[in-house]
Design a protein around this motif. Structure first.
Motif, mmCIF file in Angstrom:
data_model
loop_
_atom_site.group_PDB
_atom_site.id
_atom_site.type_symbol
_atom_site.label_atom_id
_atom_site.label_comp_id
_atom_site.label_asym_id
_atom_site.label_seq_id
_atom_site.Cartn_x
_atom_site.Cartn_y
_atom_site.Cartn_z
ATOM 1 N N THR A 21 38.049 44.775 50.566
ATOM 2 C CA THR A 21 39.092 43.753 50.524
ATOM 3 C C THR A 21 38.671 42.478 49.794
ATOM 4 O O THR A 21 37.618 41.905 50.078
ATOM 5 C CB THR A 21 39.533 43.389 51.957
ATOM 6 O OG1 THR A 21 40.011 44.575 52.601
ATOM 7 C CG2 THR A 21 40.643 42.351 51.928
ATOM 8 N N ILE A 22 39.523 42.038 48.857
ATOM 9 C CA ILE A 22 39.295 40.802 48.103
ATOM 10 C C ILE A 22 40.341 39.775 48.516
ATOM 11 O O ILE A 22 41.544 40.063 48.504
ATOM 12 C CB ILE A 22 39.367 41.049 46.585
ATOM 13 C CG1 ILE A 22 38.218 41.938 46.133
ATOM 14 C CG2 ILE A 22 39.350 39.722 45.815
ATOM 15 C CD1 ILE A 22 38.244 42.294 44.653
ATOM 16 N N ARG A 23 39.869 38.598 48.884
ATOM 17 C CA ARG A 23 40.761 37.505 49.275
ATOM 18 C C ARG A 23 40.804 36.466 48.157
ATOM 19 O O ARG A 23 39.802 35.825 47.854
ATOM 20 C CB ARG A 23 40.282 36.872 50.583
ATOM 21 C CG ARG A 23 40.426 37.795 51.776
ATOM 22 C CD ARG A 23 39.772 37.265 53.038
ATOM 23 N NE ARG A 23 40.100 38.092 54.190
ATOM 24 C CZ ARG A 23 39.480 39.235 54.483
ATOM 25 N NH1 ARG A 23 38.504 39.664 53.706
ATOM 26 N NH2 ARG A 23 39.843 39.933 55.536
ATOM 27 N N PRO A 25 42.161 32.967 46.436
ATOM 28 C CA PRO A 25 42.712 31.654 46.774
ATOM 29 C C PRO A 25 43.994 31.397 45.981
ATOM 30 O O PRO A 25 44.442 32.258 45.203
ATOM 31 C CB PRO A 25 41.590 30.698 46.353
ATOM 32 C CG PRO A 25 40.918 31.412 45.219
ATOM 33 C CD PRO A 25 40.996 32.882 45.553
ATOM 34 N N SER A 96 47.807 32.463 46.906
ATOM 35 C CA SER A 96 46.757 33.192 47.620
ATOM 36 C C SER A 96 47.289 34.546 48.076
ATOM 37 O O SER A 96 48.471 34.696 48.381
ATOM 38 C CB SER A 96 46.274 32.390 48.830
ATOM 39 O OG SER A 96 47.346 32.185 49.738
ATOM 40 N N ARG A 97 46.419 35.521 48.117
ATOM 41 C CA ARG A 97 46.813 36.851 48.573
ATOM 42 C C ARG A 97 45.573 37.667 48.893
ATOM 43 O O ARG A 97 44.459 37.320 48.505
ATOM 44 C CB ARG A 97 47.682 37.570 47.543
ATOM 45 C CG ARG A 97 47.075 37.720 46.186
ATOM 46 C CD ARG A 97 48.180 38.047 45.179
ATOM 47 N NE ARG A 97 47.696 38.054 43.817
ATOM 48 C CZ ARG A 97 47.533 36.952 43.092
ATOM 49 N NH1 ARG A 97 47.772 35.763 43.623
ATOM 50 N NH2 ARG A 97 47.116 37.014 41.846
ATOM 51 N N VAL A 98 45.812 38.763 49.576
ATOM 52 C CA VAL A 98 44.734 39.660 49.970
ATOM 53 C C VAL A 98 44.976 41.007 49.304
ATOM 54 O O VAL A 98 46.057 41.578 49.422
ATOM 55 C CB VAL A 98 44.671 39.827 51.505
ATOM 56 C CG1 VAL A 98 43.609 40.841 51.879
ATOM 57 C CG2 VAL A 98 44.403 38.489 52.176
ATOM 58 N N GLY A 135 34.690 35.934 46.318
ATOM 59 C CA GLY A 135 35.591 35.363 47.308
ATOM 60 C C GLY A 135 35.056 35.423 48.720
ATOM 61 O O GLY A 135 33.946 35.906 48.983
ATOM 62 N N GLY A 139 34.433 40.418 48.559
ATOM 63 C CA GLY A 139 35.156 41.633 48.217
ATOM 64 C C GLY A 139 34.650 42.245 46.932
ATOM 65 O O GLY A 139 34.210 41.544 46.019
#
Length: 342
Positions: A21-23, A25, A96-98, A135, A139
């Motif tokens: 998972t990449i978060r 900004p 921002s998103r995941v 991040g 991720g």
């Protein structure tokens, strides 16, 4: 403007498949730049000195040449603390998103001059950076493909499983100037914050003028041309400044705040700027090549991680804003082999 016909610049679309998972900004440009710089130094630095200054390999190492080019010891016009870097990172849309495992991370990078010669190293750098983690939560992702985005269409140039880079154009043909003074229009749609500064502060919408924008475009394009192309672009800044007098403008701009954390300065930095549309009308012919280049080079401060990005929505002398959209949505297939990435 001098008689240069082409400018050495190319835009590349990177597609990664998320492994962990990449978060992201609100704006990922600074985060991506940090990951890029760290991985590039790991790959390129041979002496492992803490600082590049004083390194015996400074003049030949690709890390400072790409990421933080040292200024010349002397210059005919000004003293530089740094010169513009020959790359620009363009993250995906604001917000921002995941990204969960299996989803796709997409961003673009513009390369200029010498950086184009280092494309194999740059591709390897991005693979290393995303494999190491970015991040919050570090991720990770794997490179799927790289697409060259040109004015004439899109071409897939690299897949890791193939290992080669397809031959492609690494320059754009500059539109010619017109000697007449006919009225023309151009609308610039700023998609990331534009920071045109005065006394170290970014100007708000009500203090921005067409002359400020056009001369900032001229200075940036000319500096990049001087350091990364065979010759400078602008011969006579005074004539360009005088040409700004007849330009009328209509602004629909708003301020957008953005804060990033600087690892080097160990503090948060506010880097807000203006977004929206800016319509110019008048004898724009002398500025046509500069407005064309600005779509690739961006304008203002902090362009290296994508600020000051705009697209042209009206035609100019030479129809520089017509033709295929540079969206990288329809990549072609791999063609001639040029280099191998290991």
């Amino acid at each position: 403007m001098n008689a240069a016909n082409t400018f050495p610049v190319a835009r590349y679309r990177f597609e990664f498949k998320v492994r962990q998972t990449i978060r992201l900004p609100d704006y990922a440009g600074s985060m991506l730049r940090g990951a890029f710089g760290h991985a590039l130094r790991q790959l390129a630095c041979m002496t492992r000195q803490k600082e590049c200054a004083g390194c015996p390999l400074l003049a030949t190492c690709p890390y400072p040449a790409i990421f933080a080019p040292p200024p010349p010891p002397a210059h005919r016009l000004q003293k530089f603390s740094q010169i513009p870097a020959p790359y620009i990172i363009e993250p995906s849309d604001w917000g921002s998103r995941v990204l969960a495992a299996g989803e796709t991370l997409i961003f673009h990078q513009v390369l200029i001059g010498r950086a184009l010669q280092e494309l194999p190293l740059i591709l390897l750098t991005w693979r290393r950076a995303l494999a190491r983690g970015i991040g919050a939560g570090d991720g990770t992702a794997d490179l799927v493909r790289v697409v060259h985005c040109s004015e004439h269409g899109d071409q897939e140039i690299h897949r890791p499983e193939v290992g080669t880079i397809a031959t492609h154009d690494q320059g754009i043909a500059l539109v010619g100037e017109s000697d007449d003074s006919r009225t023309s229009t151009a609308t610039l749609r700023f998609e990331t914050p534009l920071r045109l500064q005065q006394n170290g502060r970014a100007l708000p919408p009500d203090r921005l003028q067409a002359r400020t924008l056009l001369m900032a475009l001229a200075r940036r394009a000319n500096l990049l041309a001087e350091f990364y192309s065979p010759s400078a672009l602008v011969d006579d800044f005074a004539t360009l400044r005088a040409a700004c007098t007849g330009i009328r403008e209509e602004k629909n701009l708003r301020w957008l705040d953005w804060t990033r954390y600087s690892s080097r300065q160990q503090q948060k930095m506010s880097l807000g700027g203006v977004v929206g549309t800016w319509r110019l009308e008048g004898p724009l012919a002398p500025f046509a090549p500069l407005l064309q280049l600005g779509e690739w080079l961006h304008v203002g401060k902090e362009t290296v991680f994508g600020l000051g990005r705009y697209t042209l929505t009206d035609g100019l002398p030479g129809d520089i804003s017509t033709g295929p959209l540079k969206t990288c949505e329809h990549p072609c297939q791999l063609v001639e082999k040029q280099a191998t990435i290991t």
